[in-house]
Scaffold this active site. Structure first.
Site, PDB file in Angstrom:
ATOM      1  N   GLY A  12     -14.223  10.894  -0.031  1.00  0.00           N
ATOM      2  CA  GLY A  12     -12.929  10.197  -0.079  1.00  0.00           C
ATOM      3  C   GLY A  12     -11.984  10.765   0.964  1.00  0.00           C
ATOM      4  N   ARG A  73     -19.490   6.568   2.605  1.00  0.00           N
ATOM      5  CA  ARG A  73     -20.552   7.126   1.755  1.00  0.00           C
ATOM      6  C   ARG A  73     -21.859   6.789   2.468  1.00  0.00           C
ATOM      7  NH1 ARG A  73     -17.300   9.787  -2.011  1.00  0.00           N
ATOM      8  NH2 ARG A  73     -15.581   8.436  -2.480  1.00  0.00           N
ATOM      9  N   ASP A 104     -17.522  18.517  -2.316  1.00  0.00           N
ATOM     10  CA  ASP A 104     -18.777  19.250  -2.498  1.00  0.00           C
ATOM     11  C   ASP A 104     -20.012  18.391  -2.189  1.00  0.00           C
ATOM     12  OD1 ASP A 104     -18.119  17.820  -4.757  1.00  0.00           O
ATOM     13  OD2 ASP A 104     -19.118  19.197  -6.130  1.00  0.00           O
ATOM     14  N   THR A 126     -10.104  17.094  -0.080  1.00  0.00           N
ATOM     15  CA  THR A 126     -10.152  16.169  -1.213  1.00  0.00           C
ATOM     16  C   THR A 126      -8.869  16.337  -2.008  1.00  0.00           C
ATOM     17  OG1 THR A 126     -11.221  15.702  -3.318  1.00  0.00           O
ATOM     18  CG2 THR A 126     -11.583  17.878  -2.457  1.00  0.00           C
ATOM     19  N   ASP A 128      -8.409  16.034  -5.074  1.00  0.00           N
ATOM     20  CA  ASP A 128      -8.609  16.441  -6.470  1.00  0.00           C
ATOM     21  C   ASP A 128      -8.471  17.942  -6.747  1.00  0.00           C
ATOM     22  OD1 ASP A 128      -9.014  13.853  -7.242  1.00  0.00           O
ATOM     23  OD2 ASP A 128     -11.201  13.941  -7.122  1.00  0.00           O
ATOM     24  N   ASP A 130     -10.784  20.141  -6.605  1.00  0.00           N
ATOM     25  CA  ASP A 130     -11.880  20.435  -7.533  1.00  0.00           C
ATOM     26  C   ASP A 130     -13.023  21.196  -6.869  1.00  0.00           C
ATOM     27  OD1 ASP A 130     -12.746  18.415  -5.897  1.00  0.00           O
ATOM     28  OD2 ASP A 130     -13.516  17.132  -7.476  1.00  0.00           O
ATOM     29  N   ARG A 172     -11.067  12.766 -11.918  1.00  0.00           N
ATOM     30  CA  ARG A 172     -12.143  12.369 -12.839  1.00  0.00           C
ATOM     31  C   ARG A 172     -12.594  13.536 -13.705  1.00  0.00           C
ATOM     32  NH1 ARG A 172     -13.824   9.320  -8.376  1.00  0.00           N
ATOM     33  NH2 ARG A 172     -15.020  11.107  -7.663  1.00  0.00           N
TER      34      ARG A 172
HETATM   35  P1  ATP Z   1     -14.927  13.361  -2.872  1.00  0.00           P
HETATM   36  O1  ATP Z   1     -15.601  13.665  -4.194  1.00  0.00           O
HETATM   37  O2  ATP Z   1     -13.608  13.983  -2.727  1.00  0.00           O
HETATM   38  O3  ATP Z   1     -14.931  11.915  -2.532  1.00  0.00           O
HETATM   39  P2  ATP Z   1     -17.380  14.350  -1.714  1.00  0.00           P
HETATM   40  O4  ATP Z   1     -17.690  14.964  -0.404  1.00  0.00           O
HETATM   41  O5  ATP Z   1     -17.809  15.139  -2.922  1.00  0.00           O
HETATM   42  O6  ATP Z   1     -15.822  14.048  -1.725  1.00  0.00           O
HETATM   43  P3  ATP Z   1     -19.481  12.390  -2.118  1.00  0.00           P
HETATM   44  O7  ATP Z   1     -19.384  10.914  -2.156  1.00  0.00           O
HETATM   45  O8  ATP Z   1     -20.058  13.098  -3.281  1.00  0.00           O
HETATM   46  O9  ATP Z   1     -18.001  12.887  -1.784  1.00  0.00           O
HETATM   47  O10 ATP Z   1     -20.359  12.804  -0.843  1.00  0.00           O
HETATM   48  C1  ATP Z   1     -20.065  12.302   0.438  1.00  0.00           C
HETATM   49  C2  ATP Z   1     -21.352  12.082   1.198  1.00  0.00           C
HETATM   50  O11 ATP Z   1     -22.062  13.325   1.318  1.00  0.00           O
HETATM   51  C3  ATP Z   1     -22.335  11.138   0.522  1.00  0.00           C
HETATM   52  O12 ATP Z   1     -22.062   9.783   0.801  1.00  0.00           O
HETATM   53  C4  ATP Z   1     -23.665  11.573   1.130  1.00  0.00           C
HETATM   54  O13 ATP Z   1     -23.841  10.995   2.416  1.00  0.00           O
HETATM   55  C5  ATP Z   1     -23.469  13.082   1.316  1.00  0.00           C
HETATM   56  N1  ATP Z   1     -24.112  13.774   0.181  1.00  0.00           N
HETATM   57  C6  ATP Z   1     -23.672  13.832  -1.100  1.00  0.00           C
HETATM   58  N2  ATP Z   1     -24.534  14.500  -1.887  1.00  0.00           N
HETATM   59  C7  ATP Z   1     -25.562  14.862  -1.091  1.00  0.00           C
HETATM   60  C8  ATP Z   1     -26.791  15.579  -1.297  1.00  0.00           C
HETATM   61  N3  ATP Z   1     -27.133  16.044  -2.510  1.00  0.00           N
HETATM   62  N4  ATP Z   1     -27.596  15.788  -0.231  1.00  0.00           N
HETATM   63  C9  ATP Z   1     -27.262  15.324   0.990  1.00  0.00           C
HETATM   64  N5  ATP Z   1     -26.138  14.635   1.256  1.00  0.00           N
HETATM   65  C10 ATP Z   1     -25.288  14.408   0.245  1.00  0.00           C
END
Ligand code: ATP
Length: 320
Positions: A12, A73, A104, A126, A128, A130, A172
């Protein structure tokens, strides 16, 4: 030795991501490194949308919300094939170090690239707040300020009409936005996923307030703690409290970063470049006791960040 590095934003978007990108680009150029921007997060990496960044590429963005590099994503990053393709795209440009600004999930993508021999550094972006290991994430302060501003406006209406306002905010799994904003606005009740709540008790508290002459109440609900509309309906059923529900939604993700976020993001972006220059990898940049430090990346996967019970109790004590 890392002499070509790239930066991407993922997950995000969060206010301050631009300030972090700017810092990565300018700090790299200051140290005579070649620096590249990957557009559209890991999805752009799959499609090799990688552009060389110059000083001017990041002019006039420090104060803008969102991310100039865009974010997306990308399911392909979850597969071995997609990860190999992403690593190959970076290699094609001779890039050996990558700064990932995101949450993360984005760090897991970075970790996968490290297995392909790239040096990676995570920057917590992010709203959040978190991510374990850092006291603050980029965008959190702005989101809290956005909530406070919105709630102050609602409070005017709430007191004119003598009713309760239930405001649903983002979060969340983590109630930090609700908690910090609730404390900052003097909310009567804060409902967050970390603490069980009893609507009966909340209803009685509101009625006690009414009896004491209070003409309005503000209830802040983190989205992960329950549906604000249902909470409103239940409070009406249980205690006859008339309420209006406002779901703030994505306004919390937008807007210019606050000074605190722009400064945090700038310091974090610069620290990430220093880390790569010093040969570090699989680390994340973290805010810790007013300093910006490095932490192992996998700390972010270990568990949920500790919840500040003291802050919650204080809000509760002050809203008697
Ligand atoms: P937020 O939760 O604030 O939106 P985030 O980085 O946790 O941020 P995610 O949608 O979980 O958001 O992850 C962003 C991107 O990171 C995913 O679309 C994917 O391309 C990559 N990603 C997430 N999890 C994995 C994983 N286990 N292995 C490899 N790539 C990953």
């Amino acid at each position: 030795m890392v002499n070509k590095i790239a930066v991407l934003t993922s997950g995000g978007d969060a206010p301050g991501m631009n300030a972090a990108v700017r810092a990565v680009v300018r700090k790299s150029i200051f140290h005579e490194l070649e620096v590249y921007g990957v557009y559209h997060g890991y999805d752009g990496l799959q499609r090799n949308i990688i552009r060389r960044m110059e000083l001017g590429s990041v002019a006039d963005i420090i104060h803008r919300g969102g991310t100039m590099l865009q974010t997306a994503r990308c399911l392909a990053m979850l597969t071995g094939e997609g990860q190999a393709r992403a690593a190959a795209a970076l290699r094609e440009h001779g890039i050996s170090g990558l700064v990932v600004v995101g949450g993360d999930g984005s760090y897991r993508g970075a970790q996968a690239l490290a297995r392909h021999g790239l040096r990676v550094v995570g920057v917590p972006g992010t709203i959040d707040n978190d991510i374990l290991g850092t006291e603050l994430t980029i965008g959190f302060d702005t989101a809290v300020n956005t909530v406070i501003e919105a709630v102050s406006k609602l409070r005017d209406t709430a007191s004119s009409h003598e009713r309760a306002f239930i405001v649903e905010v983002m979060g969340r799994n983590c109630g930090d936005i609700a908690l910090r904003a609730g404390l900052g606005i003097g909310a009567e009740t804060i409902i967050i996923p970390e603490v069980p709540y009893d609507l009966d008790e909340i209803g009685q508290k509101i009625l006690r307030g009414v009896k004491r002459g209070k003409n309005h109440s503000i209830i802040i609900v983190a989205e992960g703690a329950g549906d604000a509309r249902e909470i409103g309906a239940r409070l009406h059923e249980i205690a006859g409290v008339e309420s209006r529900v406002t779901i703030l939604g994505h306004v919390q993700r937008g807007g210019s970063p606050t000074a605190a976020d722009a400064v945090l993001a700038t310091r974090m972006g610069a620290k990430a470049v220093e880390a790569l220059m010093n040969g570090e990898s699989e680390v994340m940049v973290a805010a810790w006791h007013n300093d910006i430090i490095l932490r192992p990346l996998d700390l972010a996967f270990a568990e949920r960040p500790p919840f500040d019970r003291g802050m919650y109790d204080l809000a509760d004590q002050l809203a008697i």
